[in-house]
Design a protein around this motif. Structure first.
Motif, PDB file in Angstrom:
ATOM      1  N   PHE A 758     -34.145  -8.956 -28.101  1.00 17.22           N
ATOM      2  CA  PHE A 758     -33.071  -8.026 -28.442  1.00 17.22           C
ATOM      3  C   PHE A 758     -32.006  -8.091 -27.359  1.00 17.22           C
ATOM      4  N   GLN A 759     -30.831  -7.604 -27.707  1.00 17.68           N
ATOM      5  CA  GLN A 759     -29.726  -7.573 -26.759  1.00 17.68           C
ATOM      6  C   GLN A 759     -29.920  -6.426 -25.765  1.00 17.68           C
ATOM      7  N   GLN A 760     -29.498  -6.656 -24.526  1.00 24.00           N
ATOM      8  CA  GLN A 760     -29.526  -5.618 -23.492  1.00 24.00           C
ATOM      9  C   GLN A 760     -28.146  -5.502 -22.847  1.00 24.00           C
ATOM     10  N   PRO A 761     -27.176  -4.961 -23.588  1.00 25.14           N
ATOM     11  CA  PRO A 761     -25.825  -4.849 -23.020  1.00 25.14           C
ATOM     12  C   PRO A 761     -25.775  -3.869 -21.862  1.00 25.14           C
ATOM     13  N   TRP A 762     -24.893  -4.164 -20.915  1.00 25.97           N
ATOM     14  CA  TRP A 762     -24.712  -3.292 -19.770  1.00 25.97           C
ATOM     15  C   TRP A 762     -23.251  -3.328 -19.324  1.00 25.97           C
ATOM     16  N   THR A 763     -22.824  -2.267 -18.663  1.00 19.57           N
ATOM     17  CA  THR A 763     -21.493  -2.200 -18.075  1.00 19.57           C
ATOM     18  C   THR A 763     -21.615  -1.662 -16.666  1.00 19.57           C
ATOM     19  N   LEU A 764     -20.725  -2.125 -15.799  1.00 14.78           N
ATOM     20  CA  LEU A 764     -20.687  -1.650 -14.411  1.00 14.78           C
ATOM     21  C   LEU A 764     -19.224  -1.610 -13.989  1.00 14.78           C
ATOM     22  N   ASN A 765     -18.666  -0.420 -13.963  1.00  9.54           N
ATOM     23  CA  ASN A 765     -17.270  -0.239 -13.560  1.00  9.54           C
ATOM     24  C   ASN A 765     -17.231   0.149 -12.092  1.00  9.54           C
ATOM     25  N   LEU A 766     -16.607  -0.722 -11.300  1.00  7.42           N
ATOM     26  CA  LEU A 766     -16.547  -0.521  -9.858  1.00  7.42           C
ATOM     27  C   LEU A 766     -15.105  -0.225  -9.461  1.00  7.42           C
ATOM     28  N   ASN A 767     -14.889   0.884  -8.762  1.00  4.78           N
ATOM     29  CA  ASN A 767     -13.558   1.264  -8.288  1.00  4.78           C
ATOM     30  C   ASN A 767     -13.607   1.453  -6.777  1.00  4.78           C
ATOM     31  N   VAL A 768     -12.779   0.679  -6.070  1.00  5.35           N
ATOM     32  CA  VAL A 768     -12.712   0.749  -4.611  1.00  5.35           C
ATOM     33  C   VAL A 768     -11.309   1.179  -4.219  1.00  5.35           C
ATOM     34  N   ASN A 769     -11.211   2.207  -3.382  1.00  7.34           N
ATOM     35  CA  ASN A 769      -9.915   2.722  -2.957  1.00  7.34           C
ATOM     36  C   ASN A 769      -9.887   2.879  -1.442  1.00  7.34           C
ATOM     37  N   TYR A 770      -8.775   2.397  -0.876  1.00  5.62           N
ATOM     38  CA  TYR A 770      -8.579   2.551   0.568  1.00  5.62           C
ATOM     39  C   TYR A 770      -7.149   3.025   0.800  1.00  5.62           C
ATOM     40  N   GLY A 771      -6.976   3.965   1.694  1.00 10.26           N
ATOM     41  CA  GLY A 771      -5.646   4.464   2.026  1.00 10.26           C
ATOM     42  C   GLY A 771      -5.513   4.752   3.499  1.00 10.26           C
ATOM     43  N   TYR A 772      -4.325   4.396   4.033  1.00  8.79           N
ATOM     44  CA  TYR A 772      -4.034   4.650   5.442  1.00  8.79           C
ATOM     45  C   TYR A 772      -2.660   5.288   5.519  1.00  8.79           C
ATOM     46  N   SER A 773      -2.568   6.411   6.225  1.00  7.50           N
ATOM     47  CA  SER A 773      -1.302   7.126   6.356  1.00  7.50           C
ATOM     48  C   SER A 773      -1.090   7.475   7.828  1.00  7.50           C
ATOM     49  N   ARG A 774       0.052   7.000   8.368  1.00  5.62           N
ATOM     50  CA  ARG A 774       0.328   7.240   9.783  1.00  5.62           C
ATOM     51  C   ARG A 774       1.417   8.287   9.973  1.00  5.62           C
ATOM     52  N   ASN A 775       2.538   8.112   9.294  1.00  5.54           N
ATOM     53  CA  ASN A 775       3.633   9.081   9.339  1.00  5.54           C
ATOM     54  C   ASN A 775       4.001   9.472  10.771  1.00  5.54           C
ATOM     55  N   ALA A 776       4.284   8.471  11.585  1.00  9.35           N
ATOM     56  CA  ALA A 776       4.746   8.646  12.979  1.00  9.35           C
ATOM     57  C   ALA A 776       3.702   9.288  13.885  1.00  9.35           C
ATOM     58  N   THR A 777       2.432   9.269  13.495  1.00 17.40           N
ATOM     59  CA  THR A 777       1.369   9.754  14.378  1.00 17.40           C
ATOM     60  C   THR A 777       0.726   8.557  15.067  1.00 17.40           C
ATOM     61  N   LYS A 778      -0.006   8.839  16.125  1.00 16.39           N
ATOM     62  CA  LYS A 778      -0.567   7.758  16.927  1.00 16.39           C
ATOM     63  C   LYS A 778      -1.750   7.087  16.237  1.00 16.39           C
ATOM     64  N   PHE A 779      -2.606   7.868  15.586  1.00 17.36           N
ATOM     65  CA  PHE A 779      -3.828   7.303  15.026  1.00 17.36           C
ATOM     66  C   PHE A 779      -3.825   7.271  13.489  1.00 17.36           C
ATOM     67  N   GLY A 780      -3.148   8.216  12.876  1.00 22.15           N
ATOM     68  CA  GLY A 780      -3.118   8.244  11.418  1.00 22.15           C
ATOM     69  C   GLY A 780      -4.443   8.710  10.824  1.00 22.15           C
ATOM     70  N   THR A 781      -4.491   8.732   9.510  1.00 18.85           N
ATOM     71  CA  THR A 781      -5.695   9.137   8.790  1.00 18.85           C
ATOM     72  C   THR A 781      -6.052   8.068   7.762  1.00 18.85           C
ATOM     73  N   GLN A 782      -7.332   7.999   7.438  1.00 18.40           N
ATOM     74  CA  GLN A 782      -7.813   7.004   6.480  1.00 18.40           C
ATOM     75  C   GLN A 782      -8.654   7.681   5.397  1.00 18.40           C
ATOM     76  N   ILE A 783      -8.598   7.112   4.220  1.00 22.50           N
ATOM     77  CA  ILE A 783      -9.539   7.464   3.153  1.00 22.50           C
ATOM     78  C   ILE A 783     -10.103   6.161   2.609  1.00 22.50           C
ATOM     79  N   ALA A 784     -11.381   6.154   2.345  1.00 21.25           N
ATOM     80  CA  ALA A 784     -12.033   4.956   1.819  1.00 21.25           C
ATOM     81  C   ALA A 784     -13.218   5.389   0.972  1.00 21.25           C
ATOM     82  N   SER A 785     -13.247   4.944  -0.254  1.00 24.61           N
ATOM     83  CA  SER A 785     -14.344   5.338  -1.148  1.00 24.61           C
ATOM     84  C   SER A 785     -14.603   4.237  -2.155  1.00 24.61           C
ATOM     85  N   VAL A 786     -15.800   4.266  -2.693  1.00 27.57           N
ATOM     86  CA  VAL A 786     -16.170   3.359  -3.775  1.00 27.57           C
ATOM     87  C   VAL A 786     -16.855   4.188  -4.856  1.00 27.57           C
ATOM     88  N   GLY A 787     -16.462   3.957  -6.084  1.00 34.25           N
ATOM     89  CA  GLY A 787     -17.050   4.672  -7.217  1.00 34.25           C
ATOM     90  C   GLY A 787     -17.701   3.703  -8.182  1.00 34.25           C
TER      91      GLY A 787
END
Length: 872
Positions: A758-787
């Motif tokens: 028999f058939q065994q269909p499957w799906t795997l949706n992978l979402n990777v997001n990365y963000g970096y925001s400095r806005n004239a600051t010395k170190f800035g902030t980061q966001i990083a996630s995977v769904g």
């Protein structure tokens, strides 16, 4: 007397007596025949009474009883008829087919029995058909005079289901009483593809009431059996409507446990039809630690006109144990209204609404588990809109009235526009020729204009909603926009465009800002006065398309690379509306004694005029890069691969600026790989000027030193929807394997070793997001996630699903849900589980597939309008 005379007299008397007896016997015989004919042919008999009047007796039969069989025998003395093999009896609209039938003409009884084997077991049922309805029995007795019957092991189909009872008594054509009756909607059992139903509802006593428009089962205690195993689903009594029409009744809840609020019944409710176009649902959610929630819902629908619903939620959420530090109690509410107009109802008038107003912590404290499994608890903002649009047949005008409400759950503040009116005039050309195609700058001049009127208030706290404080802060204003644009082709390859824009704004409030040295704060005072401003701007642009092709030869795997470049350059002009001559800006001295400029329209609903002279040149370079490679799978022998769908670079230079003439540079890309299976998006903001930091300071100062490029913002996102079909082609197992399963296993194909395929269909949706925001600051902030969001079908009947998110910055798993679903032929059961976090919960429900019971027998209610319900 003489002997001869005596003998003669005796002979005459005997002869006369004999004649009288013969006449009496003959008359009696005729009367008997008439009686028999009356029974068989329903001939009317006449009785002579004292008054010599004629009385017509009531007919014993309303129709002729007809019969036939392969073998037929009649016993006249006992008034019995026996029919064997392919026996059939018809009376009025009743027809009986059986292997054996006997008719008692004296009592008016018909006994029928199905075909039996050598052990006396019925292997083929007797069938009775009445009014187009078919009934099956092992054996039954039917009185054609009273139209009553008693049947054993009777089977009858009602709506989408079938009823089987050990003993059935027919009182009339519309009332039946059943002993130990089973009701199921199992399609396999219904179509006799299986002799055992995968589920059934068993009741010791059932009353079946049949009407012209609908039927219903009225039972005593009723219990659900799954695969002949009793379940805890027991009702004291029930009414099961056998109809497509809406019926009032109780909606069965789901059950489960949430760690912080206890065990629960979720969605226990009542369904009530309200006329032809409305219905009402009222739900109760209850938790063992004291939390409760009431959810009334009214749905309405008018065919070809509109449909919608009103919903509300109100209740208390209790966490922890009273008297301890972890105890908390919060009240919550939610009001929702949706309305959709059918597109065919009125093309010139449209009304729609999507309103959802909730308490600020509603989703954080919800006891409605649907909000958890639907991920509504992750909402950061919620918008509501009511809109009316009016169009005209002979006027190029569209009028739109809206009211909007926007909640921010992070800040707890609300923005309201109530009402807002837009009058838009359809685009028109000033110098459009009467015939032919528009050419040149003059003929292509088009005008867009409109008027917007609005009442607006922002940043309202929940406690201030619709109070005097909110109305005092509400702004009223109007805006008129006029834009003109035109374009033409220059030197065959260039597109030249011109545009101009004028905004006229009127408002009822302005501000005055000053520094208060006593409390060391900058104070903003609202002035209630009518004021306004006008702004205007102009722009010109030139655009073309360039192509470049790099070929590698016919023998190369890569055939060619094509580069398409769309460069454009524009000139933009707008005056400095910050000049004192316009009166739009004023000054105050801040805490350092520095003269600071501000606009009297700051914070207004239409914003404030721009400050600073704009005489700038802007540029934008759009790139598209593709290559052709050899491919055996493509019919043309080659296929295209996208390297970059778009690669945009934009920036500008303002000649009129006193300093920082260069703008920031924006770079954005979008592309996809593997035949659009993987999507990649990114954006970047680059500051061309140097940013310096004082010792110990985290926020830097921008200095006019061009050439020190630094990335201020960067985002990158991957979307990878994987599935079985990407890695292998779907094959037709029925062609590869000829052996099929039976009954429930008919979806399987079997190989030569008798292994199921028999058939065994499957799906795997992978979402990777990365963000970096400095806005004239010395170190800035980061966001990083995977769904991850995935589904897997273990078998054609078992499926798993789940989704989760991992935050690389906090190194924690965010919202996670796991679940499985079992297709049990005529019903499904599912389990959903949030294993950790604030909304830790599990939920189990069973749902019947058949429309007749899908809302009546289940452990979770999700439908719009039930077709039937279960009533206690």
């Amino acid at each position: 007397m003489r002997p001869n005379l005596i003998e003669t007299l005796f002979k005459n008397i005997f002869k006369n007596t004999l004649q009288i007896l013969i006449i009496l016997i003959f008359n009696n015989f005729l009367a008997q025949n008439k009686l028999e004919d009356s029974k068989k042919n329903s001939d009317k008999t006449v009785t002579v009474v004292k008054n010599d009047t004629v009385k017509i007796e009531k007919e014993e039969l309303d129709d002729v009883v007809r019969s036939k069989a392969d073998r037929e025998r009649s016993d006249v003395q006992k008034k019995m008829t026996y029919l064997n093999t392919n026996a059939e009896v018809s009376y009025q609209d009743m027809k009986i087919n059986a292997d054996y039938i006997q008719i008692d003409w004296d009592k008016g009884m018909i006994y029928a029995r199905g075909k039996i084997d050598s052990l006396g077991k019925v292997i083929e049922p007797a069938i009775a058909t009445q009014g187009g309805k078919k009934y099956e029995y092992n054996d039954f007795n039917y009185n054609y005079k009273t139209k009553q019957a008693i049947a054993y092991n009777a089977r009858t189909e009602e709506s989408e289901g079938v009823i089987v009872a050990e003993k059935t008594k027919k009182v009339s054509d519309s009332v039946f009483f059943l002993k130990r009756g089973k009701y199921t909607t199992d399609e396999y059992f219904l179509k006799k593809k299986d002799t055992i139903a995968d589920y059934y509802l068993l009741a010791p006593d059932i009353k079946l009431v049949k009407n012209k428009d609908n039927s219903k089962l009225i039972t005593g205690p009723i219990q659900m059996y799954i695969e002949q195993v009793p379940t805890p689903l027991i009702l004291p009594f029930a009414i099961l409507p056998m109809t497509e029409k809406r019926m009032a009744g109780i909606l069965i809840p789901s059950f489960g446990e949430r760690q912080e609020v206890g065990f629960f019944l979720n969605g226990l409710g009542w369904y009530q039809p309200l006329g032809e176009h409305f219905d009402l649902k009222a739900y109760l959610d209850y938790y063992t630690k004291g939390s409760w929630n009431i959810r009334p819902e009214v749905n309405y629908r008018k065919k070809y006109r509109y449909n919608g619903s009103f919903r509300a939620e109100m209740g208390n959420t209790i966490r922890g144990i009273k008297g301890l530090d972890n105890y908390s109690k919060s009240s919550l509410y939610s009001i929702a209204w949706t309305h959709t107009q059918d597109s065919k109802a009125n093309p010139f008038f449209t009304f729609s609404a999507s309103v959802n107003i909730t308490s600020n912590k509603f989703y954080n404290n919800t006891v409605n588990n649907n909000n958890i499994f639907n991920q509504n608890v992750l909402n950061a903002q919620q918008n509501s809109t009511v809109s009316i649009t009016k169009r005209f047949l002979n006027l190029p005008i569209t009028i739109t009235g809206t009211g909007s409400y926007s909640q921010n759950f992070n800040t707890g503040l609300t923005d309201i526009r109530l009402p807002q009116l837009n009058v838009a005039i359809n685009q028109f050309y000033l110098f459009k020729p009467k015939t032919g195609v528009r050419t040149g700058l003059l003929e292509n001049i088009n005008v867009n204009t409109g008027l917007q009127f609005s009442n607006y208030v922002s940043g309202v706290k929940n406690d201030d909603l619709f109070t005097k404080t909110m109305w005092d802060n509400m702004q009223t204003g109007a805006k008129n926009n006029i834009s003109l644009s035109t374009n033409t082709t220059v030197a065959k390859y260039f597109t030249f465009s011109l545009s101009g824009n004028v905004d006229n704004v009127f408002t009822t409030k302005t501000i005055t800002r000053n520094y208060n040295p006593i409390n060391n704060q900058v104070e903003t005072i609202q002035n209630k006065n009518i004021s306004g401003y006008s702004t205007y701007s102009a722009s010109a642009s030139l655009q073309t398309v360039l192509y470049g092709m790099l070929k590698f030869g016919n023998n190369s795997k890569i055939q060619a690379i094509r580069h398409m470049v769309t460069p454009s350059i524009s000139f933009n002009y707008s005056p400095d509306f910050g000049k004192s001559s316009f009166g739009y800006y004023k000054n105050y001295y801040n805490e350092r004694g520095i003269l600071t400029s501000y606009s009297i329209f700051d914070g207004g609903m239409f914003g404030s005029p721009s400050q600073g002279l704009q005489q700038s040149i802007g540029f934008n370079i759009s790139n598209n890069l593709e290559m052709k490679v050899r491919s055996k799978s493509d019919s043309t022998g080659v296929k295209k691969i996208k390297i970059f769908e778009t690669l945009n670079i934009s920036g500008g230079y303002n000649f009129a600026a006193e300093k920082f003439k260069w703008s920031v540079i924006n770079v954005s890309t979008q592309t996809s790989f593997f035949q659009n299976k993987v999507s990649v998006n990114s954006s970047m903001t680059i500051d061309p000027y140097q940013i310096i930091f004082a010792p110990g300071e985290n926020v830097g100062t921008r200095v006019e030193n061009f050439g020190h490029f630094s990335v201020q913002n960067f985002t990158l996102g991957f979307s990878v929807p994987l599935s079985q079909e990407i890695f292998c082609k779907k094959e037709d197992l029925s062609k590869k394997y000829k052996t099929k399963g039976e009954i429930r296993n008919e979806v399987y194909s079997f190989d030569d070793d008798n292994y199921a395929r028999f058939q065994q269909p499957w799906t795997l949706n992978l979402n990777v997001n990365y963000g970096y925001s400095r806005n004239a600051t010395k170190f800035g902030t980061q966001i990083a996630s995977v769904g991850v969001d995935s589904t897997l079908k273990l078998t054609p009947y078992w499926s798993l699903s789940g989704n989760t998110n991992y935050d690389f910055v906090s190194k924690k798993l965010a919202y996670t849900r796991l679940g499985f679903n079992r297709d049990q032929r005529s019903f499904t059961f599912s389990f959903n589980w949030v294993p950790f976090g604030q909304y830790k919960v599990y939920d189990f429900f069973i749902s019947i597939k058949a429309n007749i019971l899908k809302d009546a027998v289940k452990y979770k209610e999700r439908s719009f309008t039930p077709s039937s319900t279960t009533t206690f």
